[in-house]
Enzyme design. Structure first.
Site, PDB file in Angstrom:
ATOM      1  N   GLU A 132      10.338   1.233  10.195  1.00 60.35           N
ATOM      2  CA  GLU A 132      11.350   2.265   9.972  1.00 60.35           C
ATOM      3  C   GLU A 132      10.649   3.592  10.168  1.00 60.35           C
ATOM      4  O   GLU A 132       9.840   3.991   9.343  1.00 60.35           O
ATOM      5  CB  GLU A 132      11.939   2.128   8.561  1.00 60.35           C
ATOM      6  CG  GLU A 132      13.352   2.665   8.472  1.00 60.35           C
ATOM      7  CD  GLU A 132      13.420   4.120   8.064  1.00 60.35           C
ATOM      8  OE1 GLU A 132      13.247   4.983   8.963  1.00 60.35           O
ATOM      9  OE2 GLU A 132      13.629   4.378   6.885  1.00 60.35           O
TER      10      GLU A 132
ATOM     11  N   GLU B 165      10.369  15.789  15.052  1.00 60.81           N
ATOM     12  CA  GLU B 165      10.707  15.640  13.638  1.00 60.81           C
ATOM     13  C   GLU B 165       9.895  16.687  12.847  1.00 60.81           C
ATOM     14  O   GLU B 165       8.675  16.722  12.927  1.00 60.81           O
ATOM     15  CB  GLU B 165      10.344  14.234  13.155  1.00 60.81           C
ATOM     16  CG  GLU B 165      10.707  14.000  11.703  1.00 60.81           C
ATOM     17  CD  GLU B 165      10.484  12.550  11.259  1.00 60.81           C
ATOM     18  OE1 GLU B 165       9.376  12.032  11.443  1.00 60.81           O
ATOM     19  OE2 GLU B 165      11.431  11.954  10.710  1.00 60.81           O
TER      20      GLU B 165
ATOM     21  N   LYS C 292       0.848  -1.195   0.000  1.00 62.67           N
ATOM     22  CA  LYS C 292       0.000   0.000   0.000  1.00 62.67           C
ATOM     23  C   LYS C 292       0.878   1.238   0.000  1.00 62.67           C
ATOM     24  O   LYS C 292       1.477   1.599   1.003  1.00 62.67           O
ATOM     25  CB  LYS C 292      -0.942   0.057   1.203  1.00 62.67           C
ATOM     26  CG  LYS C 292      -2.028   1.119   0.958  1.00 62.67           C
ATOM     27  CD  LYS C 292      -2.667   1.649   2.215  1.00 62.67           C
ATOM     28  CE  LYS C 292      -1.911   2.769   2.864  1.00 62.67           C
ATOM     29  NZ  LYS C 292      -1.755   4.009   2.057  1.00 62.67           N
TER      30      LYS C 292
ATOM     31  N   CYS D  63      13.898  10.783   6.382  1.00 63.39           N
ATOM     32  CA  CYS D  63      13.860  10.288   7.766  1.00 63.39           C
ATOM     33  C   CYS D  63      15.196  10.501   8.477  1.00 63.39           C
ATOM     34  O   CYS D  63      15.237  10.700   9.676  1.00 63.39           O
ATOM     35  CB  CYS D  63      13.439   8.829   7.806  1.00 63.39           C
ATOM     36  SG  CYS D  63      14.397   7.786   6.717  1.00 63.39           S
TER      37      CYS D  63
HETATM   38  P1  NAI Z   1       2.039   8.353   8.032  1.00 59.13           P
HETATM   39  O1  NAI Z   1       3.011   7.601   8.849  1.00 59.13           O
HETATM   40  O2  NAI Z   1       0.692   8.542   8.609  1.00 59.13           O
HETATM   41  O3  NAI Z   1       1.858   7.638   6.606  1.00 59.13           O
HETATM   42  C1  NAI Z   1       2.718   6.647   6.101  1.00 59.13           C
HETATM   43  C2  NAI Z   1       1.882   5.528   5.500  1.00 59.13           C
HETATM   44  O4  NAI Z   1       1.067   4.939   6.490  1.00 59.13           O
HETATM   45  C3  NAI Z   1       0.933   5.962   4.381  1.00 59.13           C
HETATM   46  O5  NAI Z   1       0.900   4.973   3.382  1.00 59.13           O
HETATM   47  C4  NAI Z   1      -0.398   6.035   5.107  1.00 59.13           C
HETATM   48  O6  NAI Z   1      -1.502   5.862   4.252  1.00 59.13           O
HETATM   49  C5  NAI Z   1      -0.277   4.875   6.059  1.00 59.13           C
HETATM   50  N1  NAI Z   1      -1.165   4.941   7.220  1.00 59.13           N
HETATM   51  C6  NAI Z   1      -1.617   6.045   7.864  1.00 59.13           C
HETATM   52  N2  NAI Z   1      -2.406   5.707   8.892  1.00 59.13           N
HETATM   53  C7  NAI Z   1      -2.472   4.351   8.919  1.00 59.13           C
HETATM   54  C8  NAI Z   1      -3.119   3.395   9.751  1.00 59.13           C
HETATM   55  N3  NAI Z   1      -3.886   3.772  10.766  1.00 59.13           N
HETATM   56  N4  NAI Z   1      -2.942   2.097   9.485  1.00 59.13           N
HETATM   57  C9  NAI Z   1      -2.168   1.696   8.476  1.00 59.13           C
HETATM   58  N5  NAI Z   1      -1.538   2.539   7.640  1.00 59.13           N
HETATM   59  C10 NAI Z   1      -1.677   3.863   7.859  1.00 59.13           C
HETATM   60  O7  NAI Z   1       2.708   9.726   7.651  1.00 59.13           O
HETATM   61  P2  NAI Z   1       2.050  11.045   7.014  1.00 59.13           P
HETATM   62  O8  NAI Z   1       0.713  11.337   7.638  1.00 59.13           O
HETATM   63  O9  NAI Z   1       2.074  10.924   5.563  1.00 59.13           O
HETATM   64  O10 NAI Z   1       3.107  12.146   7.474  1.00 59.13           O
HETATM   65  C11 NAI Z   1       3.053  12.658   8.783  1.00 59.13           C
HETATM   66  C12 NAI Z   1       4.434  12.853   9.368  1.00 59.13           C
HETATM   67  O11 NAI Z   1       5.090  11.609   9.485  1.00 59.13           O
HETATM   68  C13 NAI Z   1       5.383  13.695   8.556  1.00 59.13           C
HETATM   69  O12 NAI Z   1       5.208  15.039   8.800  1.00 59.13           O
HETATM   70  C14 NAI Z   1       6.727  13.195   9.005  1.00 59.13           C
HETATM   71  O13 NAI Z   1       7.137  13.866  10.175  1.00 59.13           O
HETATM   72  C15 NAI Z   1       6.488  11.750   9.317  1.00 59.13           C
HETATM   73  N6  NAI Z   1       6.932  10.871   8.235  1.00 59.13           N
HETATM   74  C16 NAI Z   1       8.069  10.162   8.395  1.00 59.13           C
HETATM   75  C17 NAI Z   1       8.539   9.362   7.385  1.00 59.13           C
HETATM   76  C18 NAI Z   1       9.789   8.593   7.530  1.00 59.13           C
HETATM   77  O14 NAI Z   1      10.287   8.039   6.564  1.00 59.13           O
HETATM   78  N7  NAI Z   1      10.351   8.494   8.700  1.00 59.13           N
HETATM   79  C19 NAI Z   1       7.852   9.266   6.105  1.00 59.13           C
HETATM   80  C20 NAI Z   1       6.627  10.021   6.050  1.00 59.13           C
HETATM   81  C21 NAI Z   1       6.220  10.789   7.069  1.00 59.13           C
END
Ligand code: NAI
Ligand code: MG
Length: 497
Positions: free
Chosen positions: A252, A384, A177, A286
């Site tokens: 991660e 972050e 996904k 990240c």
């Molecule tokens: P997120 O962690 O919510 O999204 C990442 C993935 O998880 C997406 O595919 C999303 O659809 C999925 N997801 C969201 N809620 C879920 C749930 N309840 N169950 C299963 N899958 C779920 O991150 P988002 O909202 O895009 O970004 C928010 C913050 O997260 C950013 O501002 C940043 O600080 C951090 N982030 C960190 C990343 C990293 O690589 N460490 C990558 C992206 C965001």
């Protein structure tokens, strides 16, 4: 551009008919729509992956056979580099040269794991010596089963490759996904894999929102392993879902990676690595160099040099020639980053340069932002930000630098710079992080383990470690002696004696 779900080798609409807008972050225009999967679609995708796994069409192949398909995937990605890179820019906003880099790295990742798939054949059945020589024991590796992979928006195709390549090399089948914000290249991967000879049902790709598509995937009883990259909040929620069925899990998550610069460093070199570390990919990385600790003897000089360079960065649409910093990925990330910059100002940090970039009337542009004299307990030092925002602070001793660097709930990456090798080695060992760079920051190699300490995650991706994520370990022990084992007789002797 694809818009449907890729399930069991076919392109299908979401059962509810729901769609998600694809927005170009440079123009704020809706450029396309993709399917919004829900629980019923996820169930169909997981069933396809489970049937494919049980049928053994992929898991039953030799590693060498799987390697051929993985190499075809790499070749097909390479052949479409320019097209895929442009899709990435449209979806994510990053500068085109950086997007090309992502696509090349994604292809390299498939080639690398093709090599490890071949090695699996050779490694099959590792004999181990046990304490009773009438027994022989060997250890075999087997695919963990059906994998549910959920990935973020910052490196869309590359993050897909980091999970798909090792999982397929191991012989797993999967449901991927991608982020609802950047799914275009992941969908193309379905087409690429099919044309490369991957059997139907082995890789299923479903687009959708976290709560409506991600959550049912994490809760599905037929998923054996979850692999996630993204925020700590979502990672924690996924861990809770995994707990119900004791699913295998790798995470991660985020970071707040420190870069420690000692006073004997070459300031120009330090500035160059800091610039790259925090401003490439708009700081949406990240492992971004988001906290910089500088020895007080060179602190003011370094801040001034960094400001000079940061102000030179060309900001614009990632498609345009010469652009080094594109827009942030979407409105919510833009609002989040600007909100944290405002918090930093309220907290009393010195805003050296940056903030909203308003020279361009449309698009989610944030200028390279530098905060100096940041308090160690402030929100901008601890949280972050995931944007082009760097926080600087001075230190006066090695022990103080190490203490400040480690004072974080994260532990993904860290860096140290000094001309004193012994000091670099000492500090590298003292830093609590899964990745430590000496005299550089960010270079990432598919051969080396990637992952974090503390809240930055569980497990390691890439290299041999990435493959192990998707393998189960089985011991097979046999009794090779024709004589009686004798345990019962011994027990009887003991009782009568
Ligand atoms: P997120 O962690 O919510 O999204 C990442 C993935 O998880 C997406 O595919 C999303 O659809 C999925 N997801 C969201 N809620 C879920 C749930 N309840 N169950 C299963 N899958 C779920 O991150 P988002 O909202 O895009 O970004 C928010 C913050 O997260 C950013 O501002 C940043 O600080 C951090 N982030 C960190 C990343 C990293 O690589 N460490 C990558 C992206 C965001
Ligand atoms: Mg987008």
């Amino acid at each position: 551009m694809k818009s449907e779900l890729f399930i069991n080798g076919a392109w299908v609409a979401a059962q509810s008919g729901g769609m998600i807008d694809v927005i170009d972050p440079a123009s704020e225009q809706v450029v396309h729509q993709i399917a919004s999967a829900e629980a019923a679609d996820i169930d169909a995708a997981v069933k396809a992956a489970k049937s494919a796994f049980d049928a053994g069409t992929w898991s039953g192949m030799t590693g060498a056979e799987r390697a051929k398909v993985l190499r075809n995937i790499a070749t097909n990605i390479e052949a479409r580099t320019e097209e895929l890179a442009r899709l990435e820019v449209l979806d994510n906003g990053k500068p085109l040269p950086e997007a090309r880099w992502d696509i090349e790295d994604a292809a390299a990742c498939f080639n690398f794991y093709a090599g490890l798939a071949e090695e699996l054949d050779a490694e099959d059945a590792q004999n181990i010596t046990v304490s009773d020589d009438r027994f022989t024991t060997r250890v075999v590796k087997e695919p963990v089963g059906v994998v549910g992979a959920i990935i973020p928006w910052n490196f869309p195709l590359l993050m897909a490759a980091w999970k798909v390549a090792p999982a397929l090399a191991a012989g797993c089948t999967m449901v991927l996904k991608p982020s609802e914000v950047t799914a275009l290249t992941a969908l193309e991967l379905g087409d690429i894999a099919q044309k490369a000879g991957l059997p139907d049902g082995v890789l299923n790709i479903v687009t959708g929102f976290g709560p409506s598509a991600g959550q049912p995937l994490t809760e599905h009883p037929d998923i054996d392993k979850l692999a996630f990259t993204g925020s700590v909040t979502t990672g924690s929620r996924i861990m809770q879902s995994a707990a119900k069925d004791i699913k295998n899990l790798s995470l991660e998550l985020g970071g707040k990676s420190p870069f420690v610069v000692f006073g004997d460093s070459d300031i120009e070199q330090a500035v160059e690595w800091i610039m790259f570390g925090i401003f490439w990919n708009q700081g949406e990385v990240c492992s971004a160099t988001s906290r910089v600790l500088v020895e007080d003897t060179i602190y003011e000089k370094l801040v001034a040099r960094l400001e000079l360079e940061a102000r030179k960065i060309t900001i614009g649409d990632g498609m345009d020639e010469g652009v080094l910093l594109g827009p942030l990925v979407n409105k919510s990330q833009y609002d989040k980053v600007l909100g944290l910059i405002a918090t930093g100002v309220e907290e009393g940090a010195r805003l050296v340069c940056g903030g909203a970039h308003t020279d361009i009337c449309k698009g989610y542009f944030v200028a390279p932002t530098i905060f100096a004299d940041v308090d160690e307990n402030s929100v901008i030092w601890q949280e972050e930000i995931f944007g082009p925002v760097v926080c600087l602070k001075s230190f006066s001793s090695e022990s103080e630098a190490v203490r400040l660097a480690n004072d974080s709930e994260f532990g993904l990456a860290a860096a140290v710079m000094s001309k004193d090798d012994a000091r670099c080695e000492r500090v590298a060992r003292a830093l609590r992080a899964g990745i430590v760079w000496i005299n550089c920051s960010q270079p990432t190699f598919v051969e080396a383990p990637w992952g974090g300490y503390k809240k930055s995650g569980i497990g390691r991706e890439l290299g041999q470690w990435g493959l192990n994520n998707y393998l189960e370990t089985k011991q097979i022990t046999r009794f090779d002696d024709n004589s009686p084992w004798g345990w019962y007789l011994k027990q009887a002797d003991n009782q009568t004696g």
